[in-house]
Motif scaffolding. Sequence first.
Motif, PDB file in Angstrom:
ATOM      1  N   VAL A 295      33.216  42.884  46.528  1.00  0.00           N
ATOM      2  CA  VAL A 295      34.475  43.468  46.998  1.00  0.00           C
ATOM      3  C   VAL A 295      35.209  42.456  47.873  1.00  0.00           C
ATOM      4  CG1 VAL A 295      35.508  45.390  48.257  1.00  0.00           C
ATOM      5  CG2 VAL A 295      33.396  45.731  46.976  1.00  0.00           C
ATOM      6  N   ARG A 296      36.468  42.181  47.527  1.00  0.00           N
ATOM      7  CA  ARG A 296      37.299  41.255  48.299  1.00  0.00           C
ATOM      8  C   ARG A 296      38.562  41.952  48.751  1.00  0.00           C
ATOM      9  NH1 ARG A 296      35.942  37.493  43.809  1.00  0.00           N
ATOM     10  NH2 ARG A 296      37.767  38.304  42.767  1.00  0.00           N
ATOM     11  N   GLU A 297      39.272  41.317  49.696  1.00  0.00           N
ATOM     12  CA  GLU A 297      40.584  41.832  50.101  1.00  0.00           C
ATOM     13  C   GLU A 297      41.514  41.810  48.885  1.00  0.00           C
ATOM     14  OE1 GLU A 297      42.399  42.977  52.937  1.00  0.00           O
ATOM     15  OE2 GLU A 297      40.298  43.541  53.267  1.00  0.00           O
ATOM     16  N   PRO A 298      42.289  42.871  48.681  1.00  0.00           N
ATOM     17  CA  PRO A 298      43.149  42.899  47.478  1.00  0.00           C
ATOM     18  C   PRO A 298      44.414  42.052  47.629  1.00  0.00           C
ATOM     19  CG  PRO A 298      43.366  44.941  48.693  1.00  0.00           C
ATOM     20  CD  PRO A 298      42.357  44.132  49.419  1.00  0.00           C
ATOM     21  N   GLN A 299      44.252  40.738  47.566  1.00  0.00           N
ATOM     22  CA  GLN A 299      45.438  39.876  47.665  1.00  0.00           C
ATOM     23  C   GLN A 299      46.171  39.796  46.335  1.00  0.00           C
ATOM     24  OE1 GLN A 299      43.780  36.297  49.221  1.00  0.00           O
ATOM     25  NE2 GLN A 299      43.940  36.997  51.342  1.00  0.00           N
ATOM     26  N   GLN A 300      45.398  39.766  45.278  1.00  0.00           N
ATOM     27  CA  GLN A 300      45.989  39.712  43.942  1.00  0.00           C
ATOM     28  C   GLN A 300      45.495  40.925  43.156  1.00  0.00           C
ATOM     29  OE1 GLN A 300      47.523  36.439  43.031  1.00  0.00           O
ATOM     30  NE2 GLN A 300      45.939  34.952  43.486  1.00  0.00           N
ATOM     31  N   VAL A 301      46.443  41.765  42.817  1.00  0.00           N
ATOM     32  CA  VAL A 301      46.062  43.023  42.189  1.00  0.00           C
ATOM     33  C   VAL A 301      46.707  43.133  40.814  1.00  0.00           C
ATOM     34  CG1 VAL A 301      45.955  45.526  42.497  1.00  0.00           C
ATOM     35  CG2 VAL A 301      46.079  44.045  44.486  1.00  0.00           C
TER      36      VAL A 301
ATOM     37  N   GLU B 180      42.413  29.955  39.479  1.00  0.00           N
ATOM     38  CA  GLU B 180      43.807  29.810  39.906  1.00  0.00           C
ATOM     39  C   GLU B 180      44.446  31.155  40.148  1.00  0.00           C
ATOM     40  OE1 GLU B 180      46.012  27.241  37.150  1.00  0.00           O
ATOM     41  OE2 GLU B 180      44.062  26.267  36.966  1.00  0.00           O
ATOM     42  N   LEU B 181      44.254  32.047  39.193  1.00  0.00           N
ATOM     43  CA  LEU B 181      44.860  33.358  39.309  1.00  0.00           C
ATOM     44  C   LEU B 181      44.027  34.223  40.248  1.00  0.00           C
ATOM     45  CD1 LEU B 181      47.222  34.902  38.184  1.00  0.00           C
ATOM     46  CD2 LEU B 181      45.731  35.785  36.422  1.00  0.00           C
ATOM     47  N   GLY B 182      42.739  34.288  39.962  1.00  0.00           N
ATOM     48  CA  GLY B 182      41.792  34.970  40.829  1.00  0.00           C
ATOM     49  C   GLY B 182      42.193  36.362  41.247  1.00  0.00           C
ATOM     50  N   LEU B 183      42.245  37.283  40.315  1.00  0.00           N
ATOM     51  CA  LEU B 183      42.515  38.668  40.673  1.00  0.00           C
ATOM     52  C   LEU B 183      41.401  39.175  41.585  1.00  0.00           C
ATOM     53  CD1 LEU B 183      43.498  40.123  37.188  1.00  0.00           C
ATOM     54  CD2 LEU B 183      45.029  39.580  39.054  1.00  0.00           C
ATOM     55  N   ASP B 184      41.774  40.009  42.559  1.00  0.00           N
ATOM     56  CA  ASP B 184      40.780  40.577  43.455  1.00  0.00           C
ATOM     57  C   ASP B 184      40.482  42.028  43.112  1.00  0.00           C
ATOM     58  OD1 ASP B 184      40.624  38.274  45.210  1.00  0.00           O
ATOM     59  OD2 ASP B 184      42.676  38.797  45.749  1.00  0.00           O
ATOM     60  N   ARG B 185      41.416  42.628  42.431  1.00  0.00           N
ATOM     61  CA  ARG B 185      41.217  44.036  42.120  1.00  0.00           C
ATOM     62  C   ARG B 185      42.001  44.392  40.857  1.00  0.00           C
ATOM     63  NH1 ARG B 185      41.070  47.842  47.269  1.00  0.00           N
ATOM     64  NH2 ARG B 185      39.551  46.261  47.824  1.00  0.00           N
ATOM     65  N   VAL B 186      41.428  45.263  40.065  1.00  0.00           N
ATOM     66  CA  VAL B 186      42.105  45.719  38.846  1.00  0.00           C
ATOM     67  C   VAL B 186      42.049  47.246  38.787  1.00  0.00           C
ATOM     68  CG1 VAL B 186      42.150  45.624  36.330  1.00  0.00           C
ATOM     69  CG2 VAL B 186      41.464  43.606  37.615  1.00  0.00           C
TER      70      VAL B 186
ATOM     71  N   LEU C 260      37.888  47.040  38.566  1.00  0.00           N
ATOM     72  CA  LEU C 260      37.179  45.911  39.163  1.00  0.00           C
ATOM     73  C   LEU C 260      37.562  45.752  40.634  1.00  0.00           C
ATOM     74  CD1 LEU C 260      37.490  43.233  36.350  1.00  0.00           C
ATOM     75  CD2 LEU C 260      35.391  44.274  37.150  1.00  0.00           C
ATOM     76  N   PRO C 261      36.678  45.357  41.519  1.00  0.00           N
ATOM     77  CA  PRO C 261      35.245  45.219  41.245  1.00  0.00           C
ATOM     78  C   PRO C 261      34.618  46.557  40.880  1.00  0.00           C
ATOM     79  CG  PRO C 261      35.662  45.116  43.608  1.00  0.00           C
ATOM     80  CD  PRO C 261      36.998  45.114  42.928  1.00  0.00           C
ATOM     81  N   ILE C 262      33.551  46.487  40.119  1.00  0.00           N
ATOM     82  CA  ILE C 262      32.862  47.704  39.702  1.00  0.00           C
ATOM     83  C   ILE C 262      32.228  48.363  40.922  1.00  0.00           C
ATOM     84  CG2 ILE C 262      30.913  48.589  38.354  1.00  0.00           C
ATOM     85  CD1 ILE C 262      31.480  46.242  36.402  1.00  0.00           C
ATOM     86  N   THR C 263      32.485  49.642  41.087  1.00  0.00           N
ATOM     87  CA  THR C 263      31.863  50.376  42.185  1.00  0.00           C
ATOM     88  C   THR C 263      30.686  51.153  41.623  1.00  0.00           C
ATOM     89  OG1 THR C 263      34.163  50.797  42.745  1.00  0.00           O
ATOM     90  CG2 THR C 263      32.497  51.706  44.223  1.00  0.00           C
ATOM     91  N   PRO C 264      29.474  50.700  41.927  1.00  0.00           N
ATOM     92  CA  PRO C 264      28.321  51.428  41.397  1.00  0.00           C
ATOM     93  C   PRO C 264      28.221  52.800  42.043  1.00  0.00           C
ATOM     94  CG  PRO C 264      27.692  49.289  42.302  1.00  0.00           C
ATOM     95  CD  PRO C 264      29.076  49.563  42.756  1.00  0.00           C
ATOM     96  N   GLU C 265      27.744  53.742  41.274  1.00  0.00           N
ATOM     97  CA  GLU C 265      27.565  55.093  41.816  1.00  0.00           C
ATOM     98  C   GLU C 265      26.440  55.100  42.838  1.00  0.00           C
ATOM     99  OE1 GLU C 265      26.780  57.670  38.570  1.00  0.00           O
ATOM    100  OE2 GLU C 265      28.741  57.280  37.684  1.00  0.00           O
ATOM    101  N   LYS C 266      26.510  56.067  43.731  1.00  0.00           N
ATOM    102  CA  LYS C 266      25.402  56.243  44.685  1.00  0.00           C
ATOM    103  C   LYS C 266      24.224  56.842  43.935  1.00  0.00           C
ATOM    104  CE  LYS C 266      26.991  55.077  48.818  1.00  0.00           C
ATOM    105  NZ  LYS C 266      27.674  53.959  48.165  1.00  0.00           N
TER     106      LYS C 266
END
Lengths: 287, 132
Positions: A69-75, A161-167, A188-194
């Motif tokens: 999980v990263r900061e959503p700079q590029q979405v 270069e593009l490096g999306l942080d969230r989709v 993305l990033p994939i959030t695994p279930e608890k």
Amino acid sequence: MPSLKQIKRRIASVKSTQQITKAMKMVAAAKLRKAQNNMMAARPYSHRLRTVIADMAARTDFSHFLLAVREPQQVAFVVVASDRGMAGSFNTNVIKKAVATYEEFEGSDRFLITVGRKATDYFVKRNYPVLSKHLNVFPDPTLESARSIGENIIEKYRNNELGLDRVYLIYNEFKNAAQQRIVVEQLLPITPEKMESEPYLLDVLFEPDPETILNTILPLYINVTIWHVLLESFAAEMAARMTAMENATKAAGDLIKSLTLQFNKARQSAITKELLEIVSGAEALKG
Amino acid sequence: MANNILFEILTPRGVVYKANVKHVKLPGIAGQFGVLPQHIPFMTTLDIGVIELDTIEGKQEKIAVSGGFVEVLPEKIVLFAETAETSEMIDLQRAQNALQRAEEKLKSATDEIEIERLKMAIARAKARIKAK
């Protein structure tokens, strides 16, 4: 007042339109069933995959770029609409939601990935930054097209270069035959279930190593998620079209009724007029 | 002691295989390997290839698979793949045509990704032919 002939012609034309809308409704119903069957078929696979990922993620001794999980700079927003219209507010709704979500992320660099002609046309025409467009996915969404969309997204996500942080995925969910719901879902990033139960893979050996396994599993998971979303959206589109065509068929029926009434009235008055003429003619002859 | 184990193949198109087996041979990424009941739990990735299994009735079956991965658990073996076809599902003619087409295209292909893709297609077609 239109002539009898004109009214007759209108009735015929409305009738043939009604036949088309009726046929479109039936086609949509058949396709809806097919999409639903496909959705059901994929369920054991995707459910089990989710469990495996949740279990692997519960172990902290490894990580993966599709999970981090990263900061959503590029979405990026994946907007799923349809290739064709005639489905009521199906496309308008999803596009509206996409625009609203896009506005929400004002501080970030935002991109769009469009699926379906309607979404593509809308965003390309308005000069939104469209990263990639996927056309001709419908009317028969295949696993192959889901895979190529998935591969495309992962590639954009990995790209330095593009490096999306969230989709995010934005699509119409099929709630039932009468209702669609717009969903915004993080891909993305994939959030695994608890995990509810104890991790069951604790004593499992990974051959050759967990990372290689994740490299295989996670893309499979993304592909099946997209496949599911395509089917979900397609089912919703068919349901929306069914409703729209049902309404159109009904409206055509009402129109035919009122035109028939008009036709009968016109015929009646013509007959009355003729009768009057005859009677008054006879009356005049009597003198 | 159990001499058979449940073997399941899951694909996005549905459950392709689900039955108890005596022995499974799988196309692992590092070579073929066999799994018998009572195997220690493990997980590995698979290559494009052919699965060979012995049913409890003593029959041999072959299934073509497009990679994926497998979990071997104490009570069952679960295989995940995007496509898997039992020999009854395979159309030999179609597989041969696909193989020919891909080999034809490979001769003139220059794009690296395209070449990779064609090689995979060839491997898949060969697996199908072998499993038939």
